[in-house]
Design a protein around this motif. Structure first.
Motif, PDB file in Angstrom:
ATOM      1  N   ILE A  29      51.589  36.351  43.422  1.00 40.42           N
ATOM      2  CA  ILE A  29      50.684  36.736  44.445  1.00 40.42           C
ATOM      3  C   ILE A  29      49.403  37.594  44.026  1.00 40.42           C
ATOM      4  CG2 ILE A  29      50.772  38.245  46.620  1.00 40.42           C
ATOM      5  CD1 ILE A  29      53.596  36.895  47.270  1.00 40.42           C
ATOM      6  N   LEU A  30      48.196  37.537  44.580  1.00 43.47           N
ATOM      7  CA  LEU A  30      47.383  38.455  44.292  1.00 43.47           C
ATOM      8  C   LEU A  30      47.051  39.512  45.373  1.00 43.47           C
ATOM      9  CD1 LEU A  30      46.702  36.042  42.249  1.00 43.47           C
ATOM     10  CD2 LEU A  30      44.199  36.147  42.653  1.00 43.47           C
ATOM     11  N   PRO A  31      47.385  40.637  45.367  1.00 46.41           N
ATOM     12  CA  PRO A  31      47.302  41.870  46.263  1.00 46.41           C
ATOM     13  C   PRO A  31      45.718  41.967  46.541  1.00 46.41           C
ATOM     14  CG  PRO A  31      48.699  42.555  44.437  1.00 46.41           C
ATOM     15  CD  PRO A  31      47.930  41.101  43.757  1.00 46.41           C
ATOM     16  N   ARG A  32      45.470  42.390  47.819  1.00 42.12           N
ATOM     17  CA  ARG A  32      44.145  42.762  48.003  1.00 42.12           C
ATOM     18  C   ARG A  32      43.261  43.199  47.062  1.00 42.12           C
ATOM     19  NH1 ARG A  32      43.529  41.941  53.838  1.00 42.12           N
ATOM     20  NH2 ARG A  32      45.521  41.685  54.952  1.00 42.12           N
ATOM     21  N   LYS A  33      43.759  44.258  46.535  1.00 40.06           N
ATOM     22  CA  LYS A  33      42.956  44.910  45.459  1.00 40.06           C
ATOM     23  C   LYS A  33      42.548  44.006  44.176  1.00 40.06           C
ATOM     24  CE  LYS A  33      44.877  49.673  46.107  1.00 40.06           C
ATOM     25  NZ  LYS A  33      45.720  50.957  45.543  1.00 40.06           N
ATOM     26  N   VAL A  34      43.319  43.191  44.002  1.00 40.46           N
ATOM     27  CA  VAL A  34      43.048  42.325  43.066  1.00 40.46           C
ATOM     28  C   VAL A  34      42.010  41.113  43.552  1.00 40.46           C
ATOM     29  CG1 VAL A  34      43.857  40.242  41.581  1.00 40.46           C
ATOM     30  CG2 VAL A  34      45.243  42.331  41.654  1.00 40.46           C
ATOM     31  N   LEU A  35      42.184  40.828  44.889  1.00 39.96           N
ATOM     32  CA  LEU A  35      41.277  39.757  45.417  1.00 39.96           C
ATOM     33  C   LEU A  35      39.738  40.498  45.288  1.00 39.96           C
ATOM     34  CD1 LEU A  35      43.231  38.520  48.449  1.00 39.96           C
ATOM     35  CD2 LEU A  35      42.417  37.092  46.128  1.00 39.96           C
ATOM     36  N   ALA A  36      39.593  41.822  45.518  1.00 46.84           N
ATOM     37  CA  ALA A  36      38.415  42.582  45.812  1.00 46.84           C
ATOM     38  C   ALA A  36      37.697  43.041  44.427  1.00 46.84           C
ATOM     39  CB  ALA A  36      38.733  43.787  46.702  1.00 46.84           C
ATOM     40  N   LEU A  37      38.415  42.706  43.361  1.00 47.02           N
ATOM     41  CA  LEU A  37      37.829  43.304  41.987  1.00 47.02           C
ATOM     42  C   LEU A  37      36.860  42.517  41.529  1.00 47.02           C
ATOM     43  CD1 LEU A  37      41.114  44.105  39.831  1.00 47.02           C
ATOM     44  CD2 LEU A  37      39.430  45.521  40.610  1.00 47.02           C
ATOM     45  N   PRO A  90      49.451  49.121  39.091  1.00 45.63           N
ATOM     46  CA  PRO A  90      48.067  49.689  38.975  1.00 45.63           C
ATOM     47  C   PRO A  90      47.817  49.610  37.913  1.00 45.63           C
ATOM     48  CG  PRO A  90      49.625  51.095  40.411  1.00 45.63           C
ATOM     49  CD  PRO A  90      50.601  49.984  39.749  1.00 45.63           C
ATOM     50  N   GLU A  91      48.697  49.697  36.627  1.00 44.71           N
ATOM     51  CA  GLU A  91      48.100  49.327  35.373  1.00 44.71           C
ATOM     52  C   GLU A  91      47.558  48.256  34.991  1.00 44.71           C
ATOM     53  OE1 GLU A  91      49.981  49.737  30.776  1.00 44.71           O
ATOM     54  OE2 GLU A  91      51.047  50.742  32.474  1.00 44.71           O
ATOM     55  N   ALA A  92      48.366  46.966  35.591  1.00 42.97           N
ATOM     56  CA  ALA A  92      47.947  45.640  35.727  1.00 42.97           C
ATOM     57  C   ALA A  92      46.618  45.381  36.187  1.00 42.97           C
ATOM     58  CB  ALA A  92      48.863  44.574  36.131  1.00 42.97           C
ATOM     59  N   GLN A  93      46.446  45.976  37.276  1.00 41.66           N
ATOM     60  CA  GLN A  93      45.045  45.970  38.008  1.00 41.66           C
ATOM     61  C   GLN A  93      44.046  46.570  37.334  1.00 41.66           C
ATOM     62  OE1 GLN A  93      45.753  47.509  41.930  1.00 41.66           O
ATOM     63  NE2 GLN A  93      47.342  46.037  42.171  1.00 41.66           N
ATOM     64  N   ALA A  94      44.327  47.811  36.668  1.00 43.57           N
ATOM     65  CA  ALA A  94      43.297  48.453  35.720  1.00 43.57           C
ATOM     66  C   ALA A  94      42.669  47.683  34.570  1.00 43.57           C
ATOM     67  CB  ALA A  94      43.553  49.982  35.428  1.00 43.57           C
ATOM     68  N   ARG A  95      43.947  47.002  34.158  1.00 41.98           N
ATOM     69  CA  ARG A  95      43.626  45.998  32.999  1.00 41.98           C
ATOM     70  C   ARG A  95      42.430  45.098  33.283  1.00 41.98           C
ATOM     71  NH1 ARG A  95      47.656  43.894  28.283  1.00 41.98           N
ATOM     72  NH2 ARG A  95      46.112  43.424  26.730  1.00 41.98           N
ATOM     73  N   LEU A  96      42.960  44.324  34.451  1.00 38.72           N
ATOM     74  CA  LEU A  96      41.882  43.369  34.957  1.00 38.72           C
ATOM     75  C   LEU A  96      40.503  43.885  35.344  1.00 38.72           C
ATOM     76  CD1 LEU A  96      41.337  40.474  35.911  1.00 38.72           C
ATOM     77  CD2 LEU A  96      42.582  41.189  38.232  1.00 38.72           C
TER      78      LEU A  96
END
Length: 316
Positions: A94-102, A72-78
Motif C-alpha cells: 500500500i502506498l500511503p498518502r505521503k508517498v503518493l504526494a512525493l 518515515p525512514e523509507a519515505q525519506a529515502r524515496l
C-alpha cells in the motif's frame, strides 16, 4: 534541452516486468526500482528474488525492498531520490498518502482491467470467472482509494473462448507495457494526457484468489466449472474428485447435459475426454495431473485407470 524525467518503478511479479522494460526504453531515467522483499520459494523454501528485482539487477538499476512504505525512514529515502514520477505495477504494498504526494507528477498505476470493473488484486482471473467477453488495461493516476483514481489511457482486448489465466496475463502484460510507453512519450511530446474520472456505476472488486475456489463442485453448472479451469491455469490449478482420486484439472470444456445424470457421475470415458455430469450440463475433461505426476491427456490417464471406462454410465 529539458532535463530527463526521474522515474522510480515499483513492481514485483512477472506481470510488471514488461512495464519496467518500457520505462527503461523511455526518455526518462529510472533512478531506482522498488520491489517486495525476497520470499521463500520452491521445495527448499530458499529466499528468491522477485522477477522485477532480477530484471532491475540485470539492467544495473538500484533495488530497494522495504517491508512497508509507512515507515518515515523509507519515505525519506524515496524523497531523497527526487522522483518526478512513480510508476506502480502490481507492487503489492500500500502506498500511503505521503508517498503518493512525493513525486512531482504523482504516481501512475497500470491495472489489468477496464476500470471501474475489477478493482483489486485478481482482475484477470475474476474477468474469466465472470465470463466477461472483453477486458483490457488502464493507466491510472493513483489516489488514496483502491484503484479509484482517474484513468489517463486505456486499451481493450477481447477474451477468447480458449483464454486462460496465463494467456490473458501475458497479453495484458504486453498491452500494459505498450500503454505505459505511450503515456510516458506523451509526457514529453504531447498531446497532453487527460485524466478521466471513473464512473460510479459498474464498480466490482477482484478479491484475492483463494485456493479453495479451485475445487470443482459438480453441483455447479458446467460452464462455470470450465471458466474456473481456465481462470486458475496456471495457478492455483483447478482440482476435482473423480473416481475416488483427487486430480488437478488443466483443460476442460462445457457440453450439453443429460436429464438422467447425477452431478459427479462419470458419463463417458474415452480418448477424446472424460465426461462428468454437473448441476447443469456436462464437463468434458481433457488434461489432468495426478498427485506427484505431470500434466497428461485423458487418453494417457485412462490407460492407467481402465476401470473408469467400464464405470461410465451410458444414456438410459
Amino acid at each position: 534541452m529539458a532535463d530527463r524525467l526521474r522515474l522510480v518503478f515499483a513492481g514485483t511479479p512477472d506481470f510488471a516486468v514488461p512495464c519496467l522494460q518500457a520505462c527503461l526504453r523511455s526518455d526518462g531515467d529510472v533512478v531506482a526500482v522498488y520491489t517486495q522483499p525476497d520470499r521463500p520459494s520452491g521445495r527448499g523454501r530458499q529466499l528468491a528474488a522477485s522477477p522485477v528485482k532480477r530484471a532491475a539487477a540485470a539492467a544495473g538499476i538500484p533495488v530497494l525492498q522495504p517491508e512497508t512504505l509507512r515507515d518515515p525512514e523509507a519515505q525519506a529515502r524515496l524523497a531523497a531520490l527526487r522522483p518526478d514520477l512513480l510508476v506502480v505495477v502490481a507492487y503489492g504494498l500500500i502506498l500511503p498518502r505521503k508517498v503518493l504526494a512525493l513525486p512531482r507528477l504523482g504516481c501512475w498505476n497500470v491495472h489489468a482491467s477496464l476500470l471501474p470493473r475489477w478493482r483489486g488484486a485478481a482482475p484477470i482471473q475474476r474477468a474469466l470467472l465472470a465470463g466477461d467477453r472483453e477486458t483490457g488495461v488502464g493507466l491510472m493516476q493513483m489516489e488514496a482509494g483502491l484503484d479509484t483514481g482517474p484513468v489517463l489511457l486505456e486499451r481493450r482486448t477481447p477474451i477468447a473462448a480458449d483464454d486462460t489465466g496465463g494467456s490473458l496475463h501475458d497479453r495484458l502484460a504486453a498491452l500494459g507495457a505498450e500503454l505505459l510507453a505511450a503515456g510516458l512519450a506523451r509526457l514529453g511530446a504531447g498531446p497532453a494526457l487527460v485524466a478521466t474520472a471513473q464512473p460510479e456505476d459498474g464498480v466490482t472488486y477482484a478479491h484475492k484468489l483463494d485456493k479453495a475456489e479451485a475445487r470443482l463442485d459438480w453441483q455447479r453448472p458446467a460452464i462455470e466449472l470450465e471458466r474456473t479451469v481456465r481462470a486458475f491455469d496456471p495457478w492455483p490449478v483447478a482440482e476435482a474428485e473423480i473416481g475416488g482420486e483427487r486430480l488437478r484439472i488443466w483443460s476442460a470444456q462445457a457440453r450439453p447435459g443429460r436429464a438422467d445424470a447425477v452431478p459427479g457421475q462419470v458419463l463417458a470415458a474415452a480418448a477424446d475426454g472424460l465426461d462428468i455430469a454437473c448441476g447443469e450440463g456436462t464437463l468434458r475433461i481433457l488434461d489432468v495431473q495426478r498427485a506427484g505426476g505431470r500434466r497428461i491427456t485423458v487418453r494417457d490417464y485412462l490407460n492407467a485407470r481402465p476401470e473408469l471406462k467400464s464405470a461410465a454410465s451410458p444414456p438410459a
